[in-house]
Design a protein around this motif. Sequence first.
Motif, PDB file in Angstrom:
ATOM      1  N   LEU A  89     -10.530 -56.186  -4.499  1.00 31.93           N
ATOM      2  CA  LEU A  89      -9.094 -55.976  -4.634  1.00 31.93           C
ATOM      3  C   LEU A  89      -8.616 -56.760  -5.849  1.00 31.93           C
ATOM      4  CD1 LEU A  89      -6.238 -55.104  -3.672  1.00 31.93           C
ATOM      5  CD2 LEU A  89      -6.258 -57.126  -2.189  1.00 31.93           C
ATOM      6  N   ILE A  90      -7.922 -56.074  -6.755  1.00 34.15           N
ATOM      7  CA  ILE A  90      -7.327 -56.733  -7.916  1.00 34.15           C
ATOM      8  C   ILE A  90      -5.820 -56.634  -7.760  1.00 34.15           C
ATOM      9  CG2 ILE A  90      -7.076 -56.742 -10.417  1.00 34.15           C
ATOM     10  CD1 ILE A  90      -9.863 -55.419 -10.536  1.00 34.15           C
ATOM     11  N   ILE A  91      -5.173 -57.783  -7.698  1.00 31.63           N
ATOM     12  CA  ILE A  91      -3.716 -57.840  -7.609  1.00 31.63           C
ATOM     13  C   ILE A  91      -3.207 -58.230  -8.983  1.00 31.63           C
ATOM     14  CG2 ILE A  91      -1.731 -58.940  -6.528  1.00 31.63           C
ATOM     15  CD1 ILE A  91      -3.578 -59.490  -4.105  1.00 31.63           C
ATOM     16  N   ARG A  92      -2.440 -57.343  -9.584  1.00 33.31           N
ATOM     17  CA  ARG A  92      -1.870 -57.596 -10.909  1.00 33.31           C
ATOM     18  C   ARG A  92      -0.395 -57.942 -10.756  1.00 33.31           C
ATOM     19  NH1 ARG A  92      -3.207 -52.529 -14.442  1.00 33.31           N
ATOM     20  NH2 ARG A  92      -1.742 -53.645 -15.776  1.00 33.31           N
ATOM     21  N   ILE A  93       0.010 -59.045 -11.367  1.00 31.58           N
ATOM     22  CA  ILE A  93       1.398 -59.496 -11.306  1.00 31.58           C
ATOM     23  C   ILE A  93       1.904 -59.599 -12.736  1.00 31.58           C
ATOM     24  CG2 ILE A  93       2.993 -61.215 -10.399  1.00 31.58           C
ATOM     25  CD1 ILE A  93       0.640 -62.165  -8.581  1.00 31.58           C
ATOM     26  N   PRO A  94       2.553 -58.533 -13.250  1.00 32.54           N
ATOM     27  CA  PRO A  94       3.079 -58.606 -14.613  1.00 32.54           C
ATOM     28  C   PRO A  94       4.303 -59.513 -14.682  1.00 32.54           C
ATOM     29  CG  PRO A  94       3.292 -56.374 -13.703  1.00 32.54           C
ATOM     30  CD  PRO A  94       2.724 -57.246 -12.644  1.00 32.54           C
ATOM     31  N   ASN A  95       4.533 -60.083 -15.840  1.00 33.03           N
ATOM     32  CA  ASN A  95       5.717 -60.904 -16.117  1.00 33.03           C
ATOM     33  C   ASN A  95       5.855 -62.093 -15.164  1.00 33.03           C
ATOM     34  OD1 ASN A  95       6.455 -59.119 -18.196  1.00 33.03           O
ATOM     35  ND2 ASN A  95       7.369 -57.760 -16.689  1.00 33.03           N
ATOM     36  N   TYR A  96       4.733 -62.731 -14.828  1.00 30.50           N
ATOM     37  CA  TYR A  96       4.782 -63.913 -13.968  1.00 30.50           C
ATOM     38  C   TYR A  96       5.280 -65.094 -14.792  1.00 30.50           C
ATOM     39  CZ  TYR A  96       3.571 -67.035 -10.162  1.00 30.50           C
ATOM     40  OH  TYR A  96       3.637 -67.940  -9.133  1.00 30.50           O
ATOM     41  N   GLY A 140       2.183 -70.835 -19.169  1.00 28.11           N
ATOM     42  CA  GLY A 140       2.538 -69.659 -19.949  1.00 28.11           C
ATOM     43  C   GLY A 140       2.961 -68.500 -19.066  1.00 28.11           C
ATOM     44  N   LYS A 141       3.750 -67.638 -19.648  1.00 34.07           N
ATOM     45  CA  LYS A 141       4.245 -66.465 -18.942  1.00 34.07           C
ATOM     46  C   LYS A 141       3.390 -65.264 -19.315  1.00 34.07           C
ATOM     47  CE  LYS A 141       8.953 -68.181 -19.105  1.00 34.07           C
ATOM     48  NZ  LYS A 141      10.313 -67.965 -19.566  1.00 34.07           N
ATOM     49  N   GLY A 142       3.339 -64.296 -18.410  1.00 32.77           N
ATOM     50  CA  GLY A 142       2.596 -63.074 -18.690  1.00 32.77           C
ATOM     51  C   GLY A 142       1.996 -62.497 -17.434  1.00 32.77           C
ATOM     52  N   GLU A 143       1.030 -61.608 -17.614  1.00 31.79           N
ATOM     53  CA  GLU A 143       0.403 -60.931 -16.477  1.00 31.79           C
ATOM     54  C   GLU A 143      -0.725 -61.786 -15.905  1.00 31.79           C
ATOM     55  OE1 GLU A 143      -0.099 -56.529 -15.977  1.00 31.79           O
ATOM     56  OE2 GLU A 143      -2.179 -57.069 -16.389  1.00 31.79           O
ATOM     57  N   ILE A 144      -0.692 -61.954 -14.595  1.00 30.87           N
ATOM     58  CA  ILE A 144      -1.712 -62.709 -13.855  1.00 30.87           C
ATOM     59  C   ILE A 144      -2.461 -61.718 -12.972  1.00 30.87           C
ATOM     60  CG2 ILE A 144      -2.105 -64.567 -12.172  1.00 30.87           C
ATOM     61  CD1 ILE A 144      -0.905 -65.549 -14.825  1.00 30.87           C
ATOM     62  N   TRP A 145      -3.777 -61.872 -12.896  1.00 33.57           N
ATOM     63  CA  TRP A 145      -4.591 -61.066 -11.996  1.00 33.57           C
ATOM     64  C   TRP A 145      -5.237 -61.986 -10.972  1.00 33.57           C
ATOM     65  CZ3 TRP A 145      -8.143 -56.961 -14.686  1.00 33.57           C
ATOM     66  CH2 TRP A 145      -7.379 -56.154 -15.526  1.00 33.57           C
ATOM     67  N   LEU A 146      -5.230 -61.567  -9.721  1.00 34.69           N
ATOM     68  CA  LEU A 146      -6.003 -62.219  -8.663  1.00 34.69           C
ATOM     69  C   LEU A 146      -7.093 -61.235  -8.247  1.00 34.69           C
ATOM     70  CD1 LEU A 146      -3.155 -63.779  -6.535  1.00 34.69           C
ATOM     71  CD2 LEU A 146      -4.769 -64.981  -7.986  1.00 34.69           C
ATOM     72  N   ILE A 147      -8.342 -61.667  -8.337  1.00 33.91           N
ATOM     73  CA  ILE A 147      -9.473 -60.805  -8.018  1.00 33.91           C
ATOM     74  C   ILE A 147     -10.087 -61.301  -6.717  1.00 33.91           C
ATOM     75  CG2 ILE A 147     -11.687 -59.913  -8.824  1.00 33.91           C
ATOM     76  CD1 ILE A 147     -10.605 -60.565 -11.704  1.00 33.91           C
ATOM     77  N   ILE A 148     -10.068 -60.428  -5.716  1.00 30.60           N
ATOM     78  CA  ILE A 148     -10.500 -60.776  -4.368  1.00 30.60           C
ATOM     79  C   ILE A 148     -11.731 -59.945  -4.026  1.00 30.60           C
ATOM     80  CG2 ILE A 148      -9.831 -60.739  -1.930  1.00 30.60           C
ATOM     81  CD1 ILE A 148      -6.899 -61.011  -3.001  1.00 30.60           C
ATOM     82  N   GLY A 149     -12.733 -60.606  -3.461  1.00 24.87           N
ATOM     83  CA  GLY A 149     -13.954 -59.913  -3.069  1.00 24.87           C
ATOM     84  C   GLY A 149     -14.773 -60.778  -2.146  1.00 24.87           C
ATOM     85  N   LYS A 150     -16.019 -60.394  -1.970  1.00 28.05           N
ATOM     86  CA  LYS A 150     -16.886 -61.166  -1.091  1.00 28.05           C
ATOM     87  C   LYS A 150     -17.530 -62.317  -1.851  1.00 28.05           C
ATOM     88  CE  LYS A 150     -20.728 -57.981  -1.696  1.00 28.05           C
ATOM     89  NZ  LYS A 150     -21.634 -57.069  -1.033  1.00 28.05           N
ATOM     90  N   ASP A 151     -17.936 -63.309  -1.102  1.00 26.04           N
ATOM     91  CA  ASP A 151     -18.655 -64.462  -1.637  1.00 26.04           C
ATOM     92  C   ASP A 151     -20.138 -64.120  -1.575  1.00 26.04           C
ATOM     93  OD1 ASP A 151     -19.870 -66.866  -2.194  1.00 26.04           O
ATOM     94  OD2 ASP A 151     -18.653 -68.037  -0.808  1.00 26.04           O
ATOM     95  N   LEU A 152     -20.779 -63.996  -2.730  1.00 26.49           N
ATOM     96  CA  LEU A 152     -22.190 -63.616  -2.764  1.00 26.49           C
ATOM     97  C   LEU A 152     -23.117 -64.704  -2.238  1.00 26.49           C
ATOM     98  CD1 LEU A 152     -22.257 -61.809  -6.221  1.00 26.49           C
ATOM     99  CD2 LEU A 152     -22.099 -60.780  -3.952  1.00 26.49           C
TER     100      LEU A 152
END
Length: 167
Positions: A89-96, A140-152
């Motif tokens: 799951l990639i959560i994109r938050i523009p203009n954070y 800094g301001k801008g787009e932040i991504w949170l990348i969620i997945g399994k722990d290998l």
Amino acid sequence: MKKSVLLMIPLLLASCKKQNTEVKITDKDSLSAETHSAVKPKDSVASSENRDSLKVSVTNKMGEAVKIIDAEKLPSTIDQTFDDKIQKLIIRIPNYSKSKLHGVITPKNNNMNVRFNQIKLSDGTYDGPFGRDISYDIKGKGEIWLIIGKDLMAEGENTGPFSVTID
């Protein structure tokens, strides 16, 4: 030599069913092939509102779900399910523009193997891995991504429902 090159062209074209291959034959008996994607990935786009903050949900062939959240509408909660097809799951938050980001993953099954794998900052750098909780100072301001997945490196179930709360 030219005959063998000409015999290889149909084999090359037959093996590239999903790709458009342009073959260029020069007068020096050399073969140059450039591959271009002729078939665009079939992304399924579904507009849905999740507590008035979720704008777009996209699932692509790479096993990823991408969700875009309006930074002005935080805090927000996203419900997601990992199955055989979707494992990231990639959560994109523009203009954070806040100075600190906090997130919590809450799986329905505590034995589920899910975590914040990475954060992509507005300057393009990545950091991680993290656990099921993340508190991160944002510069800094801008787009932040949170990348969620399994722990290998961990065990647990790879499928199931969970929710992500971001504030």
